[in-house]
Design an enzyme around this catalytic site. Structure first.
Site, PDB file in Angstrom:
ATOM      1  N   LYS A  49     119.357 -45.664   3.469  1.00  0.00           N
ATOM      2  CA  LYS A  49     118.835 -45.325   2.008  1.00  0.00           C
ATOM      3  C   LYS A  49     119.616 -45.648   1.025  1.00  0.00           C
ATOM      4  O   LYS A  49     119.059 -45.996  -0.115  1.00  0.00           O
ATOM      5  CB  LYS A  49     118.879 -43.798   2.320  1.00  0.00           C
ATOM      6  CG  LYS A  49     117.964 -43.271   3.281  1.00  0.00           C
ATOM      7  CD  LYS A  49     118.294 -41.660   3.477  1.00  0.00           C
ATOM      8  CE  LYS A  49     117.253 -41.150   4.758  1.00  0.00           C
ATOM      9  NZ  LYS A  49     117.416 -39.790   5.235  1.00  0.00           N
ATOM     10  N   GLN A  93     120.835 -34.907   4.675  1.00  0.00           N
ATOM     11  CA  GLN A  93     120.558 -35.572   5.768  1.00  0.00           C
ATOM     12  C   GLN A  93     120.266 -34.443   7.220  1.00  0.00           C
ATOM     13  O   GLN A  93     121.333 -33.643   7.425  1.00  0.00           O
ATOM     14  CB  GLN A  93     121.362 -36.493   6.305  1.00  0.00           C
ATOM     15  CG  GLN A  93     121.456 -37.413   7.391  1.00  0.00           C
ATOM     16  CD  GLN A  93     119.720 -38.197   7.309  1.00  0.00           C
ATOM     17  OE1 GLN A  93     119.310 -38.498   6.218  1.00  0.00           O
ATOM     18  NE2 GLN A  93     119.362 -38.360   8.549  1.00  0.00           N
ATOM     19  N   ASP A 116     112.724 -34.758  -0.249  1.00  0.00           N
ATOM     20  CA  ASP A 116     112.275 -34.786   1.291  1.00  0.00           C
ATOM     21  C   ASP A 116     111.130 -34.093   1.410  1.00  0.00           C
ATOM     22  O   ASP A 116     110.266 -33.954   2.574  1.00  0.00           O
ATOM     23  CB  ASP A 116     113.136 -33.825   2.210  1.00  0.00           C
ATOM     24  CG  ASP A 116     114.150 -34.940   2.933  1.00  0.00           C
ATOM     25  OD1 ASP A 116     113.565 -35.989   3.700  1.00  0.00           O
ATOM     26  OD2 ASP A 116     115.366 -34.496   3.235  1.00  0.00           O
TER      27      ASP A 116
HETATM   28  N1  GUN Z   1     116.733 -37.009   9.530  1.00  0.00           N
HETATM   29  C1  GUN Z   1     115.830 -37.766  10.275  1.00  0.00           C
HETATM   30  N2  GUN Z   1     114.769 -38.138   9.462  1.00  0.00           N
HETATM   31  C2  GUN Z   1     115.235 -37.129   8.438  1.00  0.00           C
HETATM   32  C3  GUN Z   1     114.284 -37.104   6.995  1.00  0.00           C
HETATM   33  O1  GUN Z   1     113.229 -37.737   7.081  1.00  0.00           O
HETATM   34  N3  GUN Z   1     114.999 -36.375   5.886  1.00  0.00           N
HETATM   35  C4  GUN Z   1     116.178 -35.813   6.331  1.00  0.00           C
HETATM   36  N4  GUN Z   1     116.728 -34.844   5.355  1.00  0.00           N
HETATM   37  N5  GUN Z   1     116.698 -36.044   7.486  1.00  0.00           N
HETATM   38  C5  GUN Z   1     116.489 -36.592   8.368  1.00  0.00           C
END
Ligand code: GUN
Length: 279
Positions: A49, A93, A116
């Site tokens: 990311k 996350q 998100d």
């Molecule tokens: N962990 C796995 N996929 C995601 C996601 O799309 N967002 C977040 N915040 N954590 C994740």
């Protein structure tokens, strides 16, 4: 011929169009990713990311807190990011360490910075048909359906899986696009039968190859959200790809289908949040 939907290429195009838009701005939209503890998969996601955000011209920062961080300390960190004018998007996350309630962390994020789309305010807006920040993976699926020129209005869409992150928001987006939507799940009475009715079949269950080829209607569009790591290290989707391939009109591979779209849509959400905050 079945169309294989190239998510990697669609994601790359989306990221470069975002980069071009950002290059026109007088500021860099800011993304903050918060990681707590040492979950190894999260480490990979967070690095990807951060790299994608920096490459596209975002001001990206990662805040890595130790496993011993308390819930109160995490909420204080989120509050500081909420108050920081340079931060347009906040992503916490998941998974979080067991002693922290993820719903508390999600609810602590300012809904205007919730890139998100997990905050109950944004989930409620989506369910009400109001504009708001939409979860990244379902948003990516909508881009792929557009790429495959899926006719959505009036189509029967079946979403297998009812998670907060994918299944539920996916169903809302398809409903918003005038599909007739069924949400199927582990307790659905006749799952193969429900799937066989689908013009658009979205699999988001997290079980390798659970959706068999003969569950796919001839000419259906099949979107596989599953990313299942097998003991040999390979990735498999939720759909038995080789079986489904000859029946589908279009299908996403794993890897290289939905996966690359998630980060691209995170960046799209962050730019959208940045522009909305300054409007
Ligand atoms: N962990 C796995 N996929 C995601 C996601 O799309 N967002 C977040 N915040 N954590 C994740």
């Amino acid at each position: 011929m079945t169309q294989i939907i190239d998510g990697k290429a669609v994601a790359a195009r989306l990221r470069s169009s975002l980069a071009a838009r950002i290059a026109q701005l007088s500021f860099k939209p800011g993304l903050a990713v918060v990681r707590v503890g040492e979950d190894p998969a999260s480490g990979v996601y967070v690095r990807n990311k951060d790299r994608a955000a920096s490459e596209a011209g975002f001001a990206s920062r990662t805040i890595h807190l130790p496993e011993s961080t308390t819930e109160a300390e995490l909420l204080a960190q989120i509050a500081a990011l909420n108050a920081d004018p340079g931060v347009d998007g906040i992503l916490v996350q998941l998974p979080l360490p067991k002693h922290i309630r993820s719903e508390a962390a999600i609810a602590a994020v300012d809904p205007a910075k919730d890139v998100d789309g997990f905050h109950p305010v944004n989930a409620g807006k989506l369910a009400s048909g109001l504009p708001g920040l939409v979860p990244c993976t379902p948003r990516g699926v909508m881009h792929l359906l557009a790429e495959a020129k899926a006719k959505l209005s009036g189509a029967r869409a079946v979403v297998v899986g009812r998670s907060q992150i994918v299944g539920r928001p996916m169903a809302q987006l398809l409903l918003g696009a005038d599909c007739t939507v069924t949400i199927a799940h582990s307790r659905t009475a006749d799952l193969p039968g429900e799937c066989r009715r689908a013009d658009i079949l979205v699999a988001a269950v997290g079980r390798p190859e659970m959706i068999r080829g003969d569950w796919v209607r001839e000419g259906a569009m099949v979107i596989d959200v599953g990313i299942n790591r097998m003991p040999d290290g390979k990735l498999k989707g939720d759909v038995a790809y080789e079986e489904a391939l000859p029946r589908a009109a279009a299908i996403t591979p794993v890897p290289g289908g939905v996966g690359p779209m998630t980060i691209a849509c995170l960046l799209e959400n962050t730019l959208e949040a940045a522009l909305a905050r300054r409007a």
